[in-house]
Enzyme design. Structure first.
Site, PDB file in Angstrom:
ATOM      1  CE  LYS A  34      -1.617   1.533   4.038  1.00  0.00           C
ATOM      2  NZ  LYS A  34      -1.386   2.930   4.438  1.00  0.00           N
ATOM      3  CG  ASN A  35       2.604   2.658   3.605  1.00  0.00           C
ATOM      4  OD1 ASN A  35       1.419   2.980   3.527  1.00  0.00           O
ATOM      5  ND2 ASN A  35       3.203   2.415   4.756  1.00  0.00           N
ATOM      6  NE  ARG A 104       0.238  11.751   7.608  1.00  0.00           N
ATOM      7  CZ  ARG A 104       0.889  12.874   7.777  1.00  0.00           C
ATOM      8  NH1 ARG A 104       0.336  13.857   8.444  1.00  0.00           N
ATOM      9  NH2 ARG A 104       2.105  13.035   7.317  1.00  0.00           N
ATOM     10  CB  CYS A 128      -3.947  10.251  11.661  1.00  0.00           C
ATOM     11  SG  CYS A 128      -2.371   9.482  11.872  1.00  0.00           S
ATOM     12  NE  ARG A 133       1.441   9.848  10.251  1.00  0.00           N
ATOM     13  CZ  ARG A 133       1.099   8.780   9.543  1.00  0.00           C
ATOM     14  NH1 ARG A 133      -0.122   8.320   9.612  1.00  0.00           N
ATOM     15  NH2 ARG A 133       1.965   8.195   8.771  1.00  0.00           N
ATOM     16  CG  ASP A 319       3.333   0.942   9.633  1.00  0.00           C
ATOM     17  OD1 ASP A 319       3.004   1.794  10.477  1.00  0.00           O
ATOM     18  OD2 ASP A 319       3.488   1.211   8.426  1.00  0.00           O
ATOM     19  CB  ILE A 341       7.983   5.708  14.941  1.00  0.00           C
ATOM     20  CG1 ILE A 341       9.160   4.744  14.793  1.00  0.00           C
ATOM     21  CG2 ILE A 341       7.787   6.538  13.668  1.00  0.00           C
ATOM     22  CD1 ILE A 341      10.482   5.368  14.428  1.00  0.00           C
ATOM     23  NE  ARG A 411      -7.150   4.946   5.632  1.00  0.00           N
ATOM     24  CZ  ARG A 411      -7.002   6.217   5.951  1.00  0.00           C
ATOM     25  NH1 ARG A 411      -7.689   6.726   6.949  1.00  0.00           N
ATOM     26  NH2 ARG A 411      -6.176   6.993   5.293  1.00  0.00           N
TER      27      ARG A 411
HETATM   28  C1  UD1 Z   1       5.148   6.426   6.573  1.00  0.00           C
HETATM   29  C2  UD1 Z   1       4.153   5.306   6.359  1.00  0.00           C
HETATM   30  C3  UD1 Z   1       3.578   4.831   7.691  1.00  0.00           C
HETATM   31  C4  UD1 Z   1       4.702   4.466   8.652  1.00  0.00           C
HETATM   32  C5  UD1 Z   1       5.709   5.626   8.784  1.00  0.00           C
HETATM   33  C6  UD1 Z   1       6.918   5.259   9.624  1.00  0.00           C
HETATM   34  C7  UD1 Z   1       3.227   5.886   4.174  1.00  0.00           C
HETATM   35  C8  UD1 Z   1       2.049   6.314   3.397  1.00  0.00           C
HETATM   36  N1  UD1 Z   1       3.081   5.802   5.512  1.00  0.00           N
HETATM   37  O1  UD1 Z   1       4.439   7.524   7.115  1.00  0.00           O
HETATM   38  O2  UD1 Z   1       2.776   3.680   7.448  1.00  0.00           O
HETATM   39  O3  UD1 Z   1       4.152   4.200   9.928  1.00  0.00           O
HETATM   40  O4  UD1 Z   1       6.180   5.993   7.455  1.00  0.00           O
HETATM   41  O5  UD1 Z   1       7.555   4.157   9.106  1.00  0.00           O
HETATM   42  O6  UD1 Z   1       4.256   5.574   3.629  1.00  0.00           O
HETATM   43  N2  UD1 Z   1       8.407  13.592  11.478  1.00  0.00           N
HETATM   44  C9  UD1 Z   1       8.797  14.831  11.929  1.00  0.00           C
HETATM   45  N3  UD1 Z   1       8.774  15.876  11.054  1.00  0.00           N
HETATM   46  C10 UD1 Z   1       8.379  15.739   9.763  1.00  0.00           C
HETATM   47  C11 UD1 Z   1       7.972  14.463   9.307  1.00  0.00           C
HETATM   48  C12 UD1 Z   1       8.005  13.392  10.190  1.00  0.00           C
HETATM   49  O7  UD1 Z   1       9.156  14.996  13.089  1.00  0.00           O
HETATM   50  O8  UD1 Z   1       8.369  16.741   9.036  1.00  0.00           O
HETATM   51  C13 UD1 Z   1       8.413  12.434  12.419  1.00  0.00           C
HETATM   52  C14 UD1 Z   1       7.016  11.901  12.671  1.00  0.00           C
HETATM   53  O9  UD1 Z   1       6.354  12.638  13.680  1.00  0.00           O
HETATM   54  C15 UD1 Z   1       7.315  10.496  13.104  1.00  0.00           C
HETATM   55  C16 UD1 Z   1       8.540  10.105  12.266  1.00  0.00           C
HETATM   56  O10 UD1 Z   1       9.100  11.336  11.818  1.00  0.00           O
HETATM   57  O11 UD1 Z   1       7.701  10.488  14.463  1.00  0.00           O
HETATM   58  C17 UD1 Z   1       8.240   9.225  11.091  1.00  0.00           C
HETATM   59  O12 UD1 Z   1       7.344   9.881  10.228  1.00  0.00           O
HETATM   60  P1  UD1 Z   1       7.403   9.659   8.662  1.00  0.00           P
HETATM   61  O13 UD1 Z   1       8.557   8.779   8.311  1.00  0.00           O
HETATM   62  O14 UD1 Z   1       7.303  10.977   7.984  1.00  0.00           O
HETATM   63  O15 UD1 Z   1       6.052   8.851   8.390  1.00  0.00           O
HETATM   64  P2  UD1 Z   1       5.098   8.987   7.141  1.00  0.00           P
HETATM   65  O16 UD1 Z   1       5.898   9.173   5.896  1.00  0.00           O
HETATM   66  O17 UD1 Z   1       4.003   9.934   7.440  1.00  0.00           O
END
Ligand code: UD1
Length: 432
Positions: A34-35, A104, A128, A133, A319, A341, A411
């Protein structure tokens, strides 16, 4: 007089009824990731040409991404397990709030839209169930590539100033290795003028899958899958035909379903390197794992306690934290799980406790004392992976477990109960 209060569940809400205690056997097929599929779909915005993605899972999130792309003017055609996308008549550079809010991952559109058209307006995705996030890293990176970015009234507006409206390469150091930020910036940099280096980049397999697609579209990218990715921008990308990698989280969930029911099961397709930390923990817990190139056979009998901490790839994936906790709730001995995380990703603890699990929480740490058997109960999934954890727990529990919160499950897991029933589970979908 004894008054017993039994939680009531509306019969009209969709739910899964799981008759627990059955062994699983045979082989289960893993769908496309999915991701990965979500971000690969967004990459269609980078070219006029047609993009065909194969091994795309039939999920509500994929349909939602298709709707968002269609709203931007992309022609979207869904086949059995493929999807054809063509962004030759983009008529919008603003993504609609209602659609973005429901998914998202649609924030991914900002990078390719900006690189292709020089302008993009995408509503700020809300938090969420699992945490706030933020998108700070995405925005910081786009600025480093020359975009002017403002956030007003809940909308991120980005524009590339100057004639030609072309992003220019730059050095981006991510403060945290965000998967979404790495992917957004890779797509943006693919069409930028000059070289971009992203350091402290995410190393997740989905990042590597995106790089593979972009390279097939004519991009020049080195280092995906390592903490330093170099992208030399090109002026034009072309179409491609690409298969999505197998879903490592779905595969891991099936391994855990086999482990908690002390079963022997083959899970395929499965790329062992995508699940390294999970396979190590399963082996430490006492499972036997045999890879045959395409798939993995797990044999589970006694399960021992293990400790784990979620980390960015190649560490243990957040996950799979919830379904692994279901397994450890039935292990011999005491385990400790630390969620590093997301700040709100232990909501399943209360539900597992309702099923008889012995778990104590302290901040982001769960202390789990294994019990001999869980007992079936009505439970609620609070997010996608927590819902999966409830189903995994229900497979091993005494009696009937009913799981609500299926909109989350649908989802991310294609025909979850159908696949589990095909390997010996007894799950019925009712209501709705
Ligand atoms: C993606 C995955 C999700 C998975 C996550 C972590 C998709 C669609 N979703 O989500 O299933 O759980 O990776 O493996 O691919 N962070 C910051 N600042 C930012 C962005 C992120 O501090 O600007 C932090 C977040 O709060 C979190 C961590 O980084 O603690 C990981 O987030 P991120 O890797 O961005 O997750 P997603 O890409 O949203």
């Amino acid at each position: 007089m004894t008054v017993s209060v039994v939680p009531s569940q509306s019969v009209s809400l969709p739910q899964l009824e799981i008759a627990g205690g059955r062994r699983l056997s045979g082989e289960v097929r893993v769908s496309g990731a999915k991701n990965s599929a979500l971000v690969l779909m967004a990459a269609c915005l980078l070219t006029d040409d047609a993009l065909r993605l194969r091994n795309v899972p039939p999920l509500t999130d994929i349909a939602a991404m298709g709707d968002i792309l269609a709203a931007l003017g992309v022609t979207v055609r869904r086949g059995d397990d493929s999807i054809d996308l063509q962004a030759d008549r983009l008529n919008q550079t603003s993504a609609p709030y209602d659609l973005v809010n429901s998914l998202r991952a649609s924030f991914f559109c900002i990078g390719p839209l900006l690189a292709r058209t020089g302008i993009a307006r995408v509503p700020l995705p809300g938090g969420c169930q699992i945490g706030t996030r933020p998108v700070v890293e995405h925005v910081k990176g786009l600025k480093a590539l020359g975009a002017q970015v403002t956030i007003e009234h809940g909308v991120v507006s980005a524009v590339v100033p100057g004639r030609g409206h072309r992003l220019r390469g730059g050095h981006i150091h991510l403060d945290c290795p965000s998967v979404g930020a790495t992917e957004t910036l890779m797509m943006a940099a693919a069409l930028a003028d000059g070289e971009t280096v992203i350091t402290n980049a995410a190393q997740e397999p989905e990042v590597t899958d995106l790089a593979r697609l972009l390279i097939a579209m004519g991009a020049r990218i080195r280092g995906a899958g390592t903490p330093s990715i170099t992208i030399v921008g090109v002026s034009r990308l072309h179409g491609a035909d690409n298969a999505v990698i197998p879903d490592r989280i779905e595969a891991g969930t099936f391994l855990l379903a086999a482990a908690i029911t002390r079963s022997t099961l083959r899970v395929a397709p499965l790329v062992p390197e995508h699940l390294g930390a999970v396979l190590t923990k399963l082996e430490q817990a006492g499972c036997r794992l045999d890879s045959d190139g395409l798939g993995m056979t797990i044999r589970a009998d006694r399960i021992q306690a293990v400790d784990l901490r979620t980390q960015p790839f190649p560490g243990f994936p957040t996950d799979l934290q919830a379904p692994f906790m279901s397994l450890l709730a039935t292990a011999e001995g005491n385990s400790v799980i630390t969620e590093n995380i997301f700040e709100n990703r232990l909501q399943h603890v209360a539900e597992l406790q309702r099923m008889g699990a012995s778990i104590r929480m302290q901040g982001n740490i769960a202390f789990i004392e294994g019990v001999h058997r869980l007992s079936g109960a009505p439970v609620q999934g609070s997010d996608l992976r927590a819902s999966a954890a409830m189903v995994v727990a229900g497979l091993a529990a005494d009696g009937i477990t009913t799981v609500q919160g299926l909109s989350y499950l649908d989802r991310g897991y294609a025909d979850f109960e159908g696949k589990l029933n095909s390997i010996g589970a007894s799950i019925r979908r009712t209501g709705g």
